[in-house]
Scaffold this motif. Sequence first.
Motif, PDB file in Angstrom:
ATOM      1  N   THR A 170       4.483 -10.446  -9.992  1.00 26.50           N
ATOM      2  CA  THR A 170       4.289  -9.930 -11.343  1.00 26.50           C
ATOM      3  C   THR A 170       3.572  -8.593 -11.252  1.00 26.50           C
ATOM      4  O   THR A 170       3.022  -8.256 -10.207  1.00 26.50           O
ATOM      5  CB  THR A 170       3.467 -10.911 -12.212  1.00 26.50           C
ATOM      6  OG1 THR A 170       3.457 -10.439 -13.560  1.00 26.50           O
ATOM      7  CG2 THR A 170       2.041 -11.025 -11.705  1.00 26.50           C
ATOM      8  N   ILE A 171       3.592  -7.830 -12.335  1.00 27.75           N
ATOM      9  CA  ILE A 171       2.924  -6.536 -12.346  1.00 27.75           C
ATOM     10  C   ILE A 171       1.787  -6.548 -13.365  1.00 27.75           C
ATOM     11  O   ILE A 171       1.956  -6.960 -14.511  1.00 27.75           O
ATOM     12  CB  ILE A 171       3.909  -5.397 -12.703  1.00 27.75           C
ATOM     13  CG1 ILE A 171       4.811  -5.097 -11.510  1.00 27.75           C
ATOM     14  CG2 ILE A 171       3.175  -4.125 -13.105  1.00 27.75           C
ATOM     15  CD1 ILE A 171       4.105  -4.480 -10.309  1.00 27.75           C
ATOM     16  N   ASP A 172       0.617  -6.140 -12.907  1.00 28.61           N
ATOM     17  CA  ASP A 172      -0.534  -5.933 -13.775  1.00 28.61           C
ATOM     18  C   ASP A 172      -0.798  -4.432 -13.779  1.00 28.61           C
ATOM     19  O   ASP A 172      -1.079  -3.842 -12.734  1.00 28.61           O
ATOM     20  CB  ASP A 172      -1.743  -6.699 -13.214  1.00 28.61           C
ATOM     21  CG  ASP A 172      -2.985  -6.554 -14.081  1.00 28.61           C
ATOM     22  OD1 ASP A 172      -3.069  -5.567 -14.835  1.00 28.61           O
ATOM     23  OD2 ASP A 172      -3.875  -7.412 -13.994  1.00 28.61           O
ATOM     24  N   TYR A 173      -0.704  -3.803 -14.942  1.00 24.49           N
ATOM     25  CA  TYR A 173      -0.772  -2.350 -15.002  1.00 24.49           C
ATOM     26  C   TYR A 173      -2.130  -1.786 -14.592  1.00 24.49           C
ATOM     27  O   TYR A 173      -2.232  -0.609 -14.234  1.00 24.49           O
ATOM     28  CB  TYR A 173      -0.365  -1.860 -16.398  1.00 24.49           C
ATOM     29  CG  TYR A 173       1.096  -2.115 -16.683  1.00 24.49           C
ATOM     30  CD1 TYR A 173       2.082  -1.358 -16.066  1.00 24.49           C
ATOM     31  CD2 TYR A 173       1.481  -3.147 -17.535  1.00 24.49           C
ATOM     32  CE1 TYR A 173       3.423  -1.607 -16.299  1.00 24.49           C
ATOM     33  CE2 TYR A 173       2.828  -3.406 -17.775  1.00 24.49           C
ATOM     34  CZ  TYR A 173       3.790  -2.630 -17.161  1.00 24.49           C
ATOM     35  OH  TYR A 173       5.124  -2.880 -17.380  1.00 24.49           O
ATOM     36  N   TRP A 174      -3.169  -2.624 -14.621  1.00 22.47           N
ATOM     37  CA  TRP A 174      -4.465  -2.173 -14.129  1.00 22.47           C
ATOM     38  C   TRP A 174      -4.416  -1.867 -12.624  1.00 22.47           C
ATOM     39  O   TRP A 174      -5.208  -1.067 -12.120  1.00 22.47           O
ATOM     40  CB  TRP A 174      -5.536  -3.223 -14.400  1.00 22.47           C
ATOM     41  CG  TRP A 174      -6.005  -3.258 -15.820  1.00 22.47           C
ATOM     42  CD1 TRP A 174      -5.684  -4.182 -16.763  1.00 22.47           C
ATOM     43  CD2 TRP A 174      -6.868  -2.316 -16.457  1.00 22.47           C
ATOM     44  NE1 TRP A 174      -6.293  -3.882 -17.961  1.00 22.47           N
ATOM     45  CE2 TRP A 174      -7.036  -2.733 -17.804  1.00 22.47           C
ATOM     46  CE3 TRP A 174      -7.523  -1.153 -16.029  1.00 22.47           C
ATOM     47  CZ2 TRP A 174      -7.831  -2.035 -18.712  1.00 22.47           C
ATOM     48  CZ3 TRP A 174      -8.315  -0.459 -16.946  1.00 22.47           C
ATOM     49  CH2 TRP A 174      -8.452  -0.896 -18.255  1.00 22.47           C
ATOM     50  N   MET A 175      -3.474  -2.509 -11.920  1.00 22.36           N
ATOM     51  CA  MET A 175      -3.349  -2.282 -10.475  1.00 22.36           C
ATOM     52  C   MET A 175      -2.829  -0.870 -10.154  1.00 22.36           C
ATOM     53  O   MET A 175      -2.870  -0.424  -9.018  1.00 22.36           O
ATOM     54  CB  MET A 175      -2.407  -3.320  -9.846  1.00 22.36           C
ATOM     55  CG  MET A 175      -2.825  -4.768 -10.062  1.00 22.36           C
ATOM     56  SD  MET A 175      -4.485  -5.130  -9.454  1.00 22.36           S
ATOM     57  CE  MET A 175      -5.288  -5.656 -10.974  1.00 22.36           C
ATOM     58  N   ALA A 176      -2.338  -0.187 -11.198  1.00 17.69           N
ATOM     59  CA  ALA A 176      -1.876   1.196 -11.004  1.00 17.69           C
ATOM     60  C   ALA A 176      -3.044   2.120 -10.664  1.00 17.69           C
ATOM     61  O   ALA A 176      -2.844   3.174 -10.040  1.00 17.69           O
ATOM     62  CB  ALA A 176      -1.146   1.692 -12.246  1.00 17.69           C
ATOM     63  N   LEU A 177      -4.264   1.743 -11.059  1.00 13.44           N
ATOM     64  CA  LEU A 177      -5.413   2.611 -10.795  1.00 13.44           C
ATOM     65  C   LEU A 177      -5.691   2.775  -9.293  1.00 13.44           C
ATOM     66  O   LEU A 177      -5.797   3.911  -8.806  1.00 13.44           O
ATOM     67  CB  LEU A 177      -6.644   2.086 -11.528  1.00 13.44           C
ATOM     68  CG  LEU A 177      -6.600   2.244 -13.055  1.00 13.44           C
ATOM     69  CD1 LEU A 177      -7.752   1.476 -13.708  1.00 13.44           C
ATOM     70  CD2 LEU A 177      -6.657   3.715 -13.438  1.00 13.44           C
ATOM     71  N   PRO A 178      -5.824   1.670  -8.514  1.00 15.00           N
ATOM     72  CA  PRO A 178      -5.971   1.850  -7.067  1.00 15.00           C
ATOM     73  C   PRO A 178      -4.739   2.528  -6.441  1.00 15.00           C
ATOM     74  O   PRO A 178      -4.868   3.275  -5.464  1.00 15.00           O
ATOM     75  CB  PRO A 178      -6.134   0.418  -6.544  1.00 15.00           C
ATOM     76  CG  PRO A 178      -6.619  -0.363  -7.708  1.00 15.00           C
ATOM     77  CD  PRO A 178      -5.958   0.251  -8.900  1.00 15.00           C
ATOM     78  N   ALA A 179      -3.557   2.267  -6.999  1.00 15.04           N
ATOM     79  CA  ALA A 179      -2.341   2.908  -6.492  1.00 15.04           C
ATOM     80  C   ALA A 179      -2.406   4.415  -6.693  1.00 15.04           C
ATOM     81  O   ALA A 179      -1.999   5.196  -5.814  1.00 15.04           O
ATOM     82  CB  ALA A 179      -1.111   2.336  -7.198  1.00 15.04           C
ATOM     83  N   ILE A 180      -2.929   4.851  -7.826  1.00 12.11           N
ATOM     84  CA  ILE A 180      -3.110   6.287  -8.088  1.00 12.11           C
ATOM     85  C   ILE A 180      -4.075   6.896  -7.073  1.00 12.11           C
ATOM     86  O   ILE A 180      -3.855   8.004  -6.567  1.00 12.11           O
ATOM     87  CB  ILE A 180      -3.620   6.499  -9.528  1.00 12.11           C
ATOM     88  CG1 ILE A 180      -2.489   6.237 -10.533  1.00 12.11           C
ATOM     89  CG2 ILE A 180      -4.178   7.914  -9.712  1.00 12.11           C
ATOM     90  CD1 ILE A 180      -2.951   6.185 -11.975  1.00 12.11           C
ATOM     91  N   ALA A 181      -5.148   6.163  -6.759  1.00  9.77           N
ATOM     92  CA  ALA A 181      -6.130   6.662  -5.798  1.00  9.77           C
ATOM     93  C   ALA A 181      -5.509   6.862  -4.420  1.00  9.77           C
ATOM     94  O   ALA A 181      -5.688   7.915  -3.791  1.00  9.77           O
ATOM     95  CB  ALA A 181      -7.314   5.693  -5.714  1.00  9.77           C
ATOM     96  N   ILE A 182      -4.767   5.866  -3.944  1.00  9.56           N
ATOM     97  CA  ILE A 182      -4.131   5.977  -2.630  1.00  9.56           C
ATOM     98  C   ILE A 182      -3.083   7.099  -2.643  1.00  9.56           C
ATOM     99  O   ILE A 182      -2.953   7.865  -1.686  1.00  9.56           O
ATOM    100  CB  ILE A 182      -3.475   4.643  -2.221  1.00  9.56           C
ATOM    101  CG1 ILE A 182      -4.532   3.547  -2.086  1.00  9.56           C
ATOM    102  CG2 ILE A 182      -2.714   4.804  -0.905  1.00  9.56           C
ATOM    103  CD1 ILE A 182      -5.589   3.820  -1.029  1.00  9.56           C
ATOM    104  N   GLY A 183      -2.344   7.220  -3.737  1.00  9.18           N
ATOM    105  CA  GLY A 183      -1.366   8.299  -3.857  1.00  9.18           C
ATOM    106  C   GLY A 183      -2.023   9.664  -3.816  1.00  9.18           C
ATOM    107  O   GLY A 183      -1.505  10.599  -3.181  1.00  9.18           O
ATOM    108  N   ALA A 184      -3.179   9.806  -4.477  1.00 12.06           N
ATOM    109  CA  ALA A 184      -3.898  11.085  -4.489  1.00 12.06           C
ATOM    110  C   ALA A 184      -4.447  11.424  -3.102  1.00 12.06           C
ATOM    111  O   ALA A 184      -4.357  12.572  -2.650  1.00 12.06           O
ATOM    112  CB  ALA A 184      -5.035  11.033  -5.514  1.00 12.06           C
ATOM    113  N   PHE A 185      -5.016  10.426  -2.413  1.00  9.30           N
ATOM    114  CA  PHE A 185      -5.498  10.659  -1.048  1.00  9.30           C
ATOM    115  C   PHE A 185      -4.341  11.073  -0.124  1.00  9.30           C
ATOM    116  O   PHE A 185      -4.489  11.956   0.730  1.00  9.30           O
ATOM    117  CB  PHE A 185      -6.166   9.397  -0.484  1.00  9.30           C
ATOM    118  CG  PHE A 185      -7.481   9.049  -1.123  1.00  9.30           C
ATOM    119  CD1 PHE A 185      -8.336  10.027  -1.585  1.00  9.30           C
ATOM    120  CD2 PHE A 185      -7.874   7.719  -1.261  1.00  9.30           C
ATOM    121  CE1 PHE A 185      -9.558   9.707  -2.174  1.00  9.30           C
ATOM    122  CE2 PHE A 185      -9.089   7.382  -1.845  1.00  9.30           C
ATOM    123  CZ  PHE A 185      -9.929   8.377  -2.306  1.00  9.30           C
ATOM    124  N   SER A 186      -3.195  10.430  -0.294  1.00  8.15           N
ATOM    125  CA  SER A 186      -2.030  10.735   0.537  1.00  8.15           C
ATOM    126  C   SER A 186      -1.517  12.143   0.265  1.00  8.15           C
ATOM    127  O   SER A 186      -1.163  12.882   1.192  1.00  8.15           O
ATOM    128  CB  SER A 186      -0.909   9.716   0.272  1.00  8.15           C
ATOM    129  OG  SER A 186      -1.338   8.406   0.563  1.00  8.15           O
TER     130      SER A 186
END
Length: 301
Positions: A170-186
């Motif tokens: 399932t998808i919880d949209y709050w999980m997009a926040l850590p995903a944004i962080a990893i994407g920004a670091f990358s």
Amino acid sequence: MLKNWISAFRLRTLPLALSTVLMGNALAVFKGAFNPTIFWLTILTTLLLQILSNLANDYGDGIKGTDNVDRVGPKRAIQSGAISPKQMKTAVIIFALLSLLSGIGLLLVALKMDLMLFIFFLLGIAAIGAAIKYTVGKSAYGYQGLGDLFVFIFFGLVGVLGAYYLQVKTIDYWMALPAIAIGAFSAAVLNLNNMRDIENDGKVGKNTLVVKLGLKHAKKYHYTLFLLAYIAIFTFVMTQTDGRQQGVLLIISALVGLIHTFHIKRVILAKAYAQFDPELKIVALSTLLFSVACFFTFYLL
């Protein structure tokens, strides 16, 4: 010959790829779902995709002449003559097939014949295509200043949320926040790479975002990425966690943030292009450290 291929795999880029998988699975553990088989298959597929990307990058830049004597970074395999373009093209095809097979195995284990299997299959094909098209072909997006966007999407949103979904279903949209962080670091790692190579890239027509922005604005963009990452991290920690988890994650974030503060200072003060190169490893390893710390925090607490 084996040494040349290991060098072409560019092992120092792998920690960043692992960070994506670990963060996605850390969030799954946070939600109370974790399957070790899915975890290891996700790691295998991710590493194969990263090596595929590295080989395709070597091939694309090599045949275009982008990798030449003026390049500041480490010598590439085709550039040095250690591996021929034909051999590299064959390796790209082999790793594309290995990535595909590993990905199919992962999806069959995680999703069986659910409808989402076909959606993830299409995402997998897109990931393989993105790994190859960064530098290969006339429409290579890395030559049009779009590399940062693709890295943010595939290392951040798609990578983290995809790994999370394979475990939780399932998808919880709050999980997009850590995903944004990893994407920004990358994206920051790619930006460092492109700041290092700005002069040569500009000469050969590789119009990265750094070439388009210029070094002064690329540095501003760099610390903006870290600002975005930490806004996302602290928003997630303060709204989604509590108790010991929250305290530990705040400490971890502060410690990694300290590493990044000194890193940003060095980037701002850098005068020579070669000074950007050691910073790639620092950002990649600190991102991995952050993901590992999150994983064990959620696993143990």
